[in-house]
Design an enzyme around this catalytic site. Structure first.
Site, short mmCIF file in Angstrom:
data_model
loop_
_atom_site.label_atom_id
_atom_site.label_comp_id
_atom_site.label_asym_id
_atom_site.label_seq_id
_atom_site.Cartn_x
_atom_site.Cartn_y
_atom_site.Cartn_z
N ARG A 1 0.82 -1.21 0.00
CA ARG A 1 0.00 0.00 0.00
C ARG A 1 0.85 1.27 0.00
O ARG A 1 0.55 2.23 -0.71
CB ARG A 1 -0.95 -0.01 1.20
CG ARG A 1 -1.82 1.22 1.35
CD ARG A 1 -2.45 1.71 0.05
NE ARG A 1 -3.10 0.66 -0.71
CZ ARG A 1 -3.37 0.74 -2.01
NH1 ARG A 1 -3.01 1.81 -2.71
NH2 ARG A 1 -3.96 -0.25 -2.63
N LYS B 1 1.73 24.99 -4.56
CA LYS B 1 0.51 24.39 -4.01
C LYS B 1 0.66 22.88 -4.00
O LYS B 1 0.10 22.16 -4.83
CB LYS B 1 -0.71 24.83 -4.82
CG LYS B 1 -0.97 26.34 -4.73
CD LYS B 1 -2.12 26.76 -5.62
CE LYS B 1 -2.34 28.26 -5.56
NZ LYS B 1 -3.42 28.72 -6.45
N LYS C 1 3.61 39.41 -4.88
CA LYS C 1 2.20 39.15 -5.16
C LYS C 1 1.34 40.30 -4.65
O LYS C 1 1.84 41.28 -4.10
CB LYS C 1 1.79 37.81 -4.55
CG LYS C 1 2.67 36.65 -5.03
CD LYS C 1 2.02 35.32 -4.86
CE LYS C 1 0.95 35.09 -5.88
NZ LYS C 1 0.35 33.73 -5.78
N ASP D 1 -2.03 37.58 -13.91
CA ASP D 1 -2.96 36.77 -13.12
C ASP D 1 -4.41 37.01 -13.52
O ASP D 1 -4.91 38.14 -13.50
CB ASP D 1 -2.79 37.10 -11.63
CG ASP D 1 -3.54 36.13 -10.74
OD1 ASP D 1 -3.46 34.91 -10.99
OD2 ASP D 1 -4.21 36.59 -9.80
#
Length: 284
Positions: free
Chosen positions: A103, A138, A170, A221
């Site tokens: 797994r 992100k 930003k 943006d």
């Protein structure tokens, strides 16, 4: 595709932590109760849908941290396109080790292959245009380096790895600094001459002001296609142009056609679905 392998010294803590999470206090009580210690097995990692492979080093490490004698023979390396039913690799060794690590190995492999697959679909969608597809910060905490590796496996490129890579001014930086000019001027005096400076702009007026200060790159943006066309013409090669904001496989071809240099997409790392890969037992 020629992908540099990820260094084991970086991967081992990630895989070891994932195994410890799974093993808990008493280990794999199901496998230990059912499977004889001396039993050896051969299994195959098989693609259950079409996609691009990434993360085989982490999968192999998961098996070998449980038992160093486990062997993996890779048929389709990272960066390879696979079709449903195709064998990616065979895994042979003590059956207990293979089942215990299964797994953890698949969690890494399916997740990273999903990112590579999503990236490849976007890269294919803009074939013929100069734009590069890049990822963002992100990412899943702790997995940034491997998720960005998966983007490269899918044919994309990487943006910043961290806050110390480059200056990216930003909207909140601009608001707190009191405008684009003071933000860029403070940034330029605060770092060394080798550090690149990129500034985010939302309007053509902001872009016009930013260009008077000669940034290395401009982040355009959430601009419309018409605004992007105008922005690229305004920049005229004086800075790298990067488009961002809610970009999908359906919208990316038109964005690439504006002749921007980069297209950054956050969901490649934070929301790409896994690629379904299974581990199947083969009778000897």
């Amino acid at each position: 595709m020629n992908l540099s392998p990820l260094p084991a010294i970086m991967l081992e803590p990630l895989v070891r932590a994932a195994l410890l999470e799974d093993l808990g206090r008493a280990g794999d009580i199901t496998t230990d109760a059912i499977v004889a210690k001396e039993h050896h097995a051969t299994t195959v990692l098989s693609a259950r849908q079409h996609g691009v492979v990434a993360g085989l080093d982490l999968a192999m490490l998961a098996f070998r941290l449980i038992d160093q004698t486990v062997e993996m023979r890779v048929e389709r390396a990272d960066g390879s396109e696979v079709v449903q039913g195709e064998t990616i690799a065979s895994v042979s060794g003590p059956a207990r080790a293979i089942l215990t690590a299964e797994r953890t190995a698949l969690n890494f492999l399916c997740h990273l292959s999903g990112i590579a697959t999503a990236t490849a679909s976007i890269v294919d969608a803009i074939s013929g245009h100069k734009a590069k597809i890049v990822c963002t910060r992100k990412t899943t905490p702790g997995l940034r380096a491997v998720e960005k590796y998966a983007v490269r496996a899918g044919g994309g490129s990487n943006h910043r790895f961290g806050l110390d890579d480059a200056i990216l001014i930003k909207d909140n930086h601009i608001a707190i600094a009191g405008g684009i000019r003071p933000a860029i001027e403070r940034a330029r005096t605060g770092v060394g001459h080798l550090v690149k400076i990129e500034v985010e702009v939302d309007t053509l007026a902001q872009l016009d002001e930013a260009l008077t200060l000669s940034p290395d790159a401009v982040l355009l943006d959430n601009m419309s296609l018409d605004e992007l066309h105008q922005a690229v013409a305004m920049v005229a090669g004086r800075a790298i142009t990067e488009a961002s904001g809610r970009i999908t496989a359906a919208t990316v071809p038109a964005i690439a056609a504006t002749d921007v240099d980069l297209i950054s997409i956050g969901w490649l790392t934070h929301s790409a679905p896994i690629l379904d890969i299974g581990l199947d037992y083969r009778e000897l």
